[in-house]
Enzyme design. Structure first.
Site, short mmCIF file in Angstrom:
data_model
loop_
_atom_site.label_atom_id
_atom_site.label_comp_id
_atom_site.label_asym_id
_atom_site.label_seq_id
_atom_site.Cartn_x
_atom_site.Cartn_y
_atom_site.Cartn_z
N ALA A 1 35.34 -10.50 -7.73
CA ALA A 1 35.18 -11.41 -6.50
C ALA A 1 36.54 -12.14 -6.87
CB ALA A 1 34.16 -12.29 -5.87
N HIS B 1 48.31 -16.59 -8.97
CA HIS B 1 46.34 -16.63 -9.47
C HIS B 1 45.70 -15.41 -8.81
CE1 HIS B 1 42.57 -16.92 -11.30
NE2 HIS B 1 43.13 -17.29 -12.25
#
Length: 209
Positions: free
Chosen positions: A140, A148
């Site tokens: 996830a 990022h």
């Protein structure tokens, strides 16, 4: 004298440019096509699905997985620990799906890795071991710092694809890429279903060797 020449020249050009006001009549064009051996079959189709059936019935071999014949199939599951409140739910959904379709627990190997970025590395290693029929990749990635997020999400997606191509074993992409935690939880057993369960179902549908 010069003025008269210019005037006569313009008059002459104007006369040349006049077109008679007549209605245009186009002769009807006749187009003929050579007959095709499959034209009758296509003409008889009433929809796209029937046409596809006609084409598929011309002797092609069709391979697909079965949800009822899972005897002896072995699966590897690589799950990321990062955002584990989500990934644990995805893993649970995947394992319950395998159990529902009679995959034995001893034929499932679960490997935990730090995050989604590391998932493809282990997926490739498991695939190359020759012990598994498919690898399920669970993780996830939730948007925080945009740079990022994009780096990890893109690396996970391309990494899982490359792992499957390199190992020659199906690697199913079960990594969520979500905007926030609520969206992730909705896809891990909430109102949007459980994507871990869906990924396990996809792994079962791959044709066996």
């Amino acid at each position: 004298m010069a003025t008269a020449l210019v005037t006569s020249s313009v008059a002459a050009n104007s006369a040349c440019m006049r077109l008679p006001s007549m209605p245009l009549r186009l002769a009807p064009a006749t187009i003929s096509f050579p007959s095709r051996p499959w034209s009758a079959a296509l003409t008889s189709c009433t929809g796209l699905s029937r046409c596809s059936d006609v084409v598929a019935a011309t002797g092609h071999q069709k391979l697909m997985g079965s949800l009822t014949s899972n005897e002896g199939l072995r699966f590897g599951v690589v799950v990321a620990r990062f955002n584990e409140v989500v990934t644990n739910l995805l893993l649970q959904g995947a394992l319950e799906t395998f159990e529902r379709y009679s995959v034995k627990a001893e034929n499932i190997t679960v490997v935990s890795v730090p995050g989604s970025f590391e998932v493809p590395i282990i997926a490739q290693k498991l695939g190359k071991s020759g012990k598994f029929d498919a690898i399920l990749c669970i993780g996830a990635v939730i948007r925080g710092d945009p740079t990022h997020y994009d780096a990890v999400a893109n690396s996970a997606a391309s990494g899982v694809l490359n792992a499957g191509l390199s190992a020659g074993v199906p690697c199913v992409f079960g990594v969520l890429t979500c905007e926030d935690m609520d969206q992730a939880l909705n896809r891990a057993g909430g109102k949007a279903g459980n994507k871990g369960a869906e990924a396990a179902l996809s792994a079962l549908k791959f044709p066996a060797d």
